[in-house]
Design a protein around this motif. Sequence first.
Motif, PDB file in Angstrom:
ATOM      1  N   ARG A 198      48.219   7.081 -42.402  1.00  0.00           N
ATOM      2  CA  ARG A 198      49.316   6.617 -43.262  1.00  0.00           C
ATOM      3  C   ARG A 198      48.794   5.707 -44.379  1.00  0.00           C
ATOM      4  O   ARG A 198      49.323   5.698 -45.494  1.00  0.00           O
ATOM      5  CB  ARG A 198      50.345   5.876 -42.405  1.00  0.00           C
ATOM      6  CG  ARG A 198      51.618   5.464 -43.126  1.00  0.00           C
ATOM      7  CD  ARG A 198      52.568   4.792 -42.138  1.00  0.00           C
ATOM      8  NE  ARG A 198      52.968   5.717 -41.096  1.00  0.00           N
ATOM      9  CZ  ARG A 198      54.010   6.541 -41.184  1.00  0.00           C
ATOM     10  NH1 ARG A 198      54.748   6.544 -42.272  1.00  0.00           N
ATOM     11  NH2 ARG A 198      54.315   7.337 -40.198  1.00  0.00           N
ATOM     12  N   ALA A 199      47.762   4.956 -44.064  1.00  0.00           N
ATOM     13  CA  ALA A 199      47.207   4.013 -45.034  1.00  0.00           C
ATOM     14  C   ALA A 199      46.046   4.600 -45.835  1.00  0.00           C
ATOM     15  O   ALA A 199      45.408   3.900 -46.620  1.00  0.00           O
ATOM     16  CB  ALA A 199      46.746   2.748 -44.309  1.00  0.00           C
ATOM     17  N   ASP A 200      45.772   5.888 -45.652  1.00  0.00           N
ATOM     18  CA  ASP A 200      44.625   6.519 -46.314  1.00  0.00           C
ATOM     19  C   ASP A 200      45.111   7.391 -47.472  1.00  0.00           C
ATOM     20  O   ASP A 200      45.542   8.535 -47.278  1.00  0.00           O
ATOM     21  CB  ASP A 200      43.850   7.363 -45.294  1.00  0.00           C
ATOM     22  CG  ASP A 200      42.657   8.065 -45.922  1.00  0.00           C
ATOM     23  OD1 ASP A 200      42.182   7.600 -46.982  1.00  0.00           O
ATOM     24  OD2 ASP A 200      42.211   9.088 -45.364  1.00  0.00           O
ATOM     25  N   ASP A 201      45.034   6.879 -48.675  1.00  0.00           N
ATOM     26  CA  ASP A 201      45.512   7.614 -49.846  1.00  0.00           C
ATOM     27  C   ASP A 201      44.693   8.875 -50.120  1.00  0.00           C
ATOM     28  O   ASP A 201      45.182   9.803 -50.777  1.00  0.00           O
ATOM     29  CB  ASP A 201      45.478   6.711 -51.088  1.00  0.00           C
ATOM     30  CG  ASP A 201      46.465   5.569 -51.002  1.00  0.00           C
ATOM     31  OD1 ASP A 201      47.455   5.712 -50.249  1.00  0.00           O
ATOM     32  OD2 ASP A 201      46.252   4.532 -51.665  1.00  0.00           O
ATOM     33  N   ALA A 202      43.467   8.918 -49.628  1.00  0.00           N
ATOM     34  CA  ALA A 202      42.601  10.073 -49.903  1.00  0.00           C
ATOM     35  C   ALA A 202      42.986  11.293 -49.072  1.00  0.00           C
ATOM     36  O   ALA A 202      42.664  12.419 -49.437  1.00  0.00           O
ATOM     37  CB  ALA A 202      41.143   9.705 -49.633  1.00  0.00           C
ATOM     38  N   THR A 203      43.661  11.073 -47.942  1.00  0.00           N
ATOM     39  CA  THR A 203      44.116  12.181 -47.101  1.00  0.00           C
ATOM     40  C   THR A 203      45.529  12.556 -47.511  1.00  0.00           C
ATOM     41  O   THR A 203      46.439  11.743 -47.469  1.00  0.00           O
ATOM     42  CB  THR A 203      44.082  11.802 -45.609  1.00  0.00           C
ATOM     43  OG1 THR A 203      42.747  11.478 -45.237  1.00  0.00           O
ATOM     44  CG2 THR A 203      44.558  12.956 -44.743  1.00  0.00           C
ATOM     45  N   GLY A 225      38.695  16.172 -38.285  1.00  0.00           N
ATOM     46  CA  GLY A 225      37.773  16.313 -39.398  1.00  0.00           C
ATOM     47  C   GLY A 225      38.539  16.211 -40.703  1.00  0.00           C
ATOM     48  O   GLY A 225      39.660  16.731 -40.804  1.00  0.00           O
ATOM     49  N   ILE A 226      37.982  15.524 -41.684  1.00  0.00           N
ATOM     50  CA  ILE A 226      38.665  15.359 -42.972  1.00  0.00           C
ATOM     51  C   ILE A 226      37.741  15.863 -44.074  1.00  0.00           C
ATOM     52  O   ILE A 226      36.629  15.364 -44.246  1.00  0.00           O
ATOM     53  CB  ILE A 226      39.038  13.881 -43.225  1.00  0.00           C
ATOM     54  CG1 ILE A 226      39.909  13.344 -42.080  1.00  0.00           C
ATOM     55  CG2 ILE A 226      39.776  13.738 -44.560  1.00  0.00           C
ATOM     56  CD1 ILE A 226      40.259  11.871 -42.209  1.00  0.00           C
ATOM     57  N   VAL A 227      38.223  16.857 -44.811  1.00  0.00           N
ATOM     58  CA  VAL A 227      37.451  17.459 -45.899  1.00  0.00           C
ATOM     59  C   VAL A 227      38.380  17.684 -47.087  1.00  0.00           C
ATOM     60  O   VAL A 227      39.436  18.304 -46.945  1.00  0.00           O
ATOM     61  CB  VAL A 227      36.825  18.807 -45.475  1.00  0.00           C
ATOM     62  CG1 VAL A 227      36.067  19.428 -46.648  1.00  0.00           C
ATOM     63  CG2 VAL A 227      35.907  18.626 -44.270  1.00  0.00           C
ATOM     64  N   ILE A 267      47.844  22.247 -51.692  1.00  0.00           N
ATOM     65  CA  ILE A 267      48.682  21.049 -51.709  1.00  0.00           C
ATOM     66  C   ILE A 267      47.826  19.808 -51.942  1.00  0.00           C
ATOM     67  O   ILE A 267      48.159  18.928 -52.740  1.00  0.00           O
ATOM     68  CB  ILE A 267      49.496  20.929 -50.411  1.00  0.00           C
ATOM     69  CG1 ILE A 267      50.530  22.058 -50.330  1.00  0.00           C
ATOM     70  CG2 ILE A 267      50.192  19.570 -50.327  1.00  0.00           C
ATOM     71  CD1 ILE A 267      51.246  22.147 -48.994  1.00  0.00           C
ATOM     72  N   ALA A 268      46.678  19.741 -51.242  1.00  0.00           N
ATOM     73  CA  ALA A 268      45.808  18.572 -51.371  1.00  0.00           C
ATOM     74  C   ALA A 268      45.264  18.416 -52.788  1.00  0.00           C
ATOM     75  O   ALA A 268      44.927  17.302 -53.216  1.00  0.00           O
ATOM     76  CB  ALA A 268      44.654  18.666 -50.376  1.00  0.00           C
TER      77      ALA A 268
END
Length: 278
Positions: free
Chosen positions: A46-51, A12-14, A206-207
């Motif tokens: 790795r390619a997802d700048d939003a995460t 899950g990504i939030v 951190i995010a």
Amino acid sequence: MELPDYKSLHVGIVAGVATVSLDHPPVNTLDGPMMLELHDLLGRLRADDATRVIVFESSHDEFFLAHVDFGIFESYPALEAVKKDYPHVNVHQGIGELLRSQPQVTIVKLAGIARAGGAEFVAAADMTFAGIERGKIAQSEVLLGILPGGGGTQYLLERAGRNRALEAVLGADLLDAETAALYGWINRAVADAELDAFVARIAANIAALDPGVIEGAKRALPAADLTRGLNLEHDEWNRLVQGELPVGKMKLAMERNLQTVESERDLEGFLRKVAADA
């Protein structure tokens, strides 16, 4: 981002934090399919700048990752398909190297037992926070007559120093979270009741950092190049794992129901009895 329907990973990504729950019943062993799914997931993230942060936890109440699954050898042909992504190390070490080189901050929430390959996974992450009561960790491979083969010797040497790495590898004892923190194997031990909130808070903080800060910190504090040591580890593991005694111990352990909840709760005691009878 859209992700495949993984069988052993729940993701899950939030708000920039990806939470990955490891799920391989009955005791959460790290098998070939899970390695392939981790490889795929880490590549996509790795390619997802939003995460910006990846938190790893377990779907099992007692085990984070018990150890590498004893059926792993059957998965080697499939694992060879991803070997190209880390040609300088073996496929098991490659998972750790992917974790260590990930652009996101990787955090393990250790609320159960991590042994052998599971302990190597923990040591490869950027940070680990463990529950004081339930968080435990061990490198238990020597009880089978072999050595860690997924980076454990090198990650321990870097984190804990030679004397404590030798104690962990050769003593093969299950360490509690507070001792592991004292040794530098993990960041810190946290009260079990506070662990979820603590990890959620540090991950969210951190995010939420300004753009470029995480990237800059990871460039300024790079993971060391452990290639030479990892190659030496692999050579010694490969030499030992083909021996008659280790093969016999592994066979006897499986005959006595290794990888069941009951045997895994005191794996060190279980394997010492196997060694005595082999």
